[in-house]
Write a protein that holds these residues in place. Structure first.
Motif, short mmCIF file in Angstrom:
data_model
loop_
_atom_site.label_atom_id
_atom_site.label_comp_id
_atom_site.label_asym_id
_atom_site.label_seq_id
_atom_site.Cartn_x
_atom_site.Cartn_y
_atom_site.Cartn_z
N ARG A 46 -61.89 55.13 98.24
CA ARG A 46 -62.29 55.18 96.84
C ARG A 46 -63.73 54.69 96.68
N GLN A 47 -64.08 53.59 97.37
CA GLN A 47 -65.45 53.08 97.30
C GLN A 47 -66.44 54.07 97.91
N ALA A 48 -66.04 54.70 99.01
CA ALA A 48 -66.92 55.70 99.63
C ALA A 48 -67.11 56.90 98.70
N ALA A 49 -66.03 57.33 98.05
CA ALA A 49 -66.13 58.45 97.10
C ALA A 49 -67.01 58.07 95.91
N GLU A 50 -66.85 56.84 95.40
CA GLU A 50 -67.67 56.40 94.27
C GLU A 50 -69.14 56.30 94.68
N ALA A 51 -69.38 55.79 95.90
CA ALA A 51 -70.76 55.69 96.38
C ALA A 51 -71.37 57.08 96.55
N GLN A 52 -70.59 58.02 97.08
CA GLN A 52 -71.09 59.39 97.23
C GLN A 52 -71.36 60.03 95.88
N GLN A 53 -70.47 59.78 94.93
CA GLN A 53 -70.66 60.30 93.58
C GLN A 53 -71.92 59.71 92.96
N ALA A 54 -72.15 58.41 93.16
CA ALA A 54 -73.36 57.77 92.64
C ALA A 54 -74.61 58.35 93.30
N ARG A 55 -74.56 58.58 94.62
CA ARG A 55 -75.70 59.19 95.32
C ARG A 55 -75.95 60.61 94.82
N ASP A 56 -74.87 61.37 94.62
CA ASP A 56 -75.02 62.74 94.10
C ASP A 56 -75.63 62.73 92.70
N GLU A 57 -75.17 61.82 91.86
CA GLU A 57 -75.70 61.72 90.49
C GLU A 57 -77.17 61.31 90.52
N ALA A 58 -77.51 60.35 91.38
CA ALA A 58 -78.91 59.94 91.51
C ALA A 58 -79.78 61.10 92.00
N ALA A 59 -79.26 61.89 92.93
CA ALA A 59 -80.00 63.06 93.42
C ALA A 59 -80.17 64.10 92.30
N ARG A 60 -79.13 64.31 91.51
CA ARG A 60 -79.23 65.25 90.39
C ARG A 60 -80.27 64.77 89.38
N ILE A 61 -80.25 63.48 89.07
CA ILE A 61 -81.23 62.93 88.13
C ILE A 61 -82.64 63.07 88.68
N GLN A 62 -82.81 62.75 89.96
CA GLN A 62 -84.12 62.87 90.59
C GLN A 62 -84.59 64.33 90.58
N ASN A 63 -83.68 65.25 90.84
CA ASN A 63 -84.05 66.67 90.81
C ASN A 63 -84.43 67.11 89.40
N ARG A 64 -83.70 66.63 88.39
CA ARG A 64 -84.05 66.97 87.00
C ARG A 64 -85.43 66.43 86.66
N HIS A 65 -85.71 65.20 87.07
CA HIS A 65 -87.03 64.62 86.80
C HIS A 65 -88.14 65.38 87.52
N ARG A 66 -87.87 65.73 88.77
CA ARG A 66 -88.86 66.49 89.53
C ARG A 66 -89.09 67.86 88.89
N PHE A 67 -88.03 68.50 88.45
CA PHE A 67 -88.14 69.81 87.81
C PHE A 67 -88.91 69.69 86.49
N ALA A 68 -88.61 68.64 85.72
CA ALA A 68 -89.33 68.41 84.47
C ALA A 68 -90.81 68.14 84.74
N ASP A 69 -91.11 67.37 85.80
CA ASP A 69 -92.50 67.12 86.16
C ASP A 69 -93.21 68.42 86.55
N GLN A 70 -92.50 69.26 87.28
CA GLN A 70 -93.08 70.55 87.67
C GLN A 70 -93.36 71.40 86.43
N LYS A 71 -92.41 71.41 85.50
CA LYS A 71 -92.63 72.16 84.26
C LYS A 71 -93.82 71.61 83.49
N ARG A 72 -93.88 70.28 83.33
CA ARG A 72 -95.00 69.67 82.61
C ARG A 72 -96.33 70.05 83.25
N SER A 73 -96.38 69.99 84.55
CA SER A 73 -97.61 70.33 85.26
C SER A 73 -97.98 71.80 85.04
N THR A 74 -96.99 72.67 85.12
CA THR A 74 -97.23 74.10 84.93
C THR A 74 -97.67 74.40 83.51
N TYR A 75 -97.02 73.76 82.54
CA TYR A 75 -97.40 73.98 81.13
C TYR A 75 -98.82 73.47 80.87
#
Length: 199
Positions: free
Chosen positions: A47-76
């Motif tokens: 359960r702890q491993a699954a929660e840690a993996q879920q937290a890592r996945d969520e952090a990666a999704r957030i980081q990807n969203r931020h990176r994508f938003a930064d790319q959009k801002r730069s392009t705009y």
């Protein structure tokens, strides 16, 4: 005595059997408890491993969203900068062409007698040619950035970017109302998509 020995042996045997059953029961209970504790700790670990993996996945999704938003801002931002530069370059090109035509007419009236005037005509011709090349290069760069926007953005921003590109290519000066309207519409659409408040 033999009855007494038999009774003692039987009662000793029964006591030994009860003691062995007690020890066996205690060992069995210990084994069951150990197995349950192991199963519980394994379940907790999973359960702890699954929660840690879920937290890592969520952090990666957030980081990807931020990176994508930064790319959009730069392009705009690049699109706005290139559109402004294109309009400015078009103004400079028109001015260089006007100066070239004016000095060429003066040279035609005066004739080939003035070397300085002929050199000035050549300078204005070169300047007009350089400005034309700059306008063409900026128009291509702006079209490329708008192409990126087509891939990155929603329909509102895409259509606003197309209008901005078209008005930048036809605007006669930076303050022209149509260009200003299309620039503001693009900026508003980009801010809405990025969920950014104006400063």
């Amino acid at each position: 005595m033999s009855d007494q020995i038999t009774v003692t042996m039987i009662s000793g045997g029964i006591a030994l059997l009860v003691a062995l059953l007690g020890i066996g029961g205690a060992i069995a209970a210990q084994l069951v408890a150990t197995r349950r504790a192991f199963e519980n700790s394994l379940a907790l670990f999973e359960r702890q491993a699954a929660e840690a993996q879920q937290a890592r996945d969520e952090a990666a999704r957030i980081q990807n969203r931020h990176r994508f938003a930064d790319q959009k801002r730069s392009t705009y931002g690049r699109a706005l900068r290139l559109a402004d530069e294109l309009v400015g370059a078009r103004e400079e090109e028109r001015l260089a062409n006007r100066n070239f035509e004016r000095t060429k007419r003066v040279l035609e009236r005066v004739g080939d007698q003035s070397d300085a005037l002929a050199k000035t005509v050549d300078d204005f011709r070169n300047s007009a040619s350089e400005q034309h090349d700059r306008v063409r290069r900026l128009a291509v760069e702006l079209a490329d950035v708008v192409g990126e926007i087509q891939l990155l953005s929603d329909n509102t921003v895409r259509s606003a970017a197309d209008r901005l590109r078209k008005s930048a290519q036809t605007a006669s000066h930076v303050e022209e109302s149509r260009y200003v309207e299309d620039r503001d519409a693009f900026l508003l659409a980009a801010r809405n998509e990025l969920d950014v408040e104006p400063a």
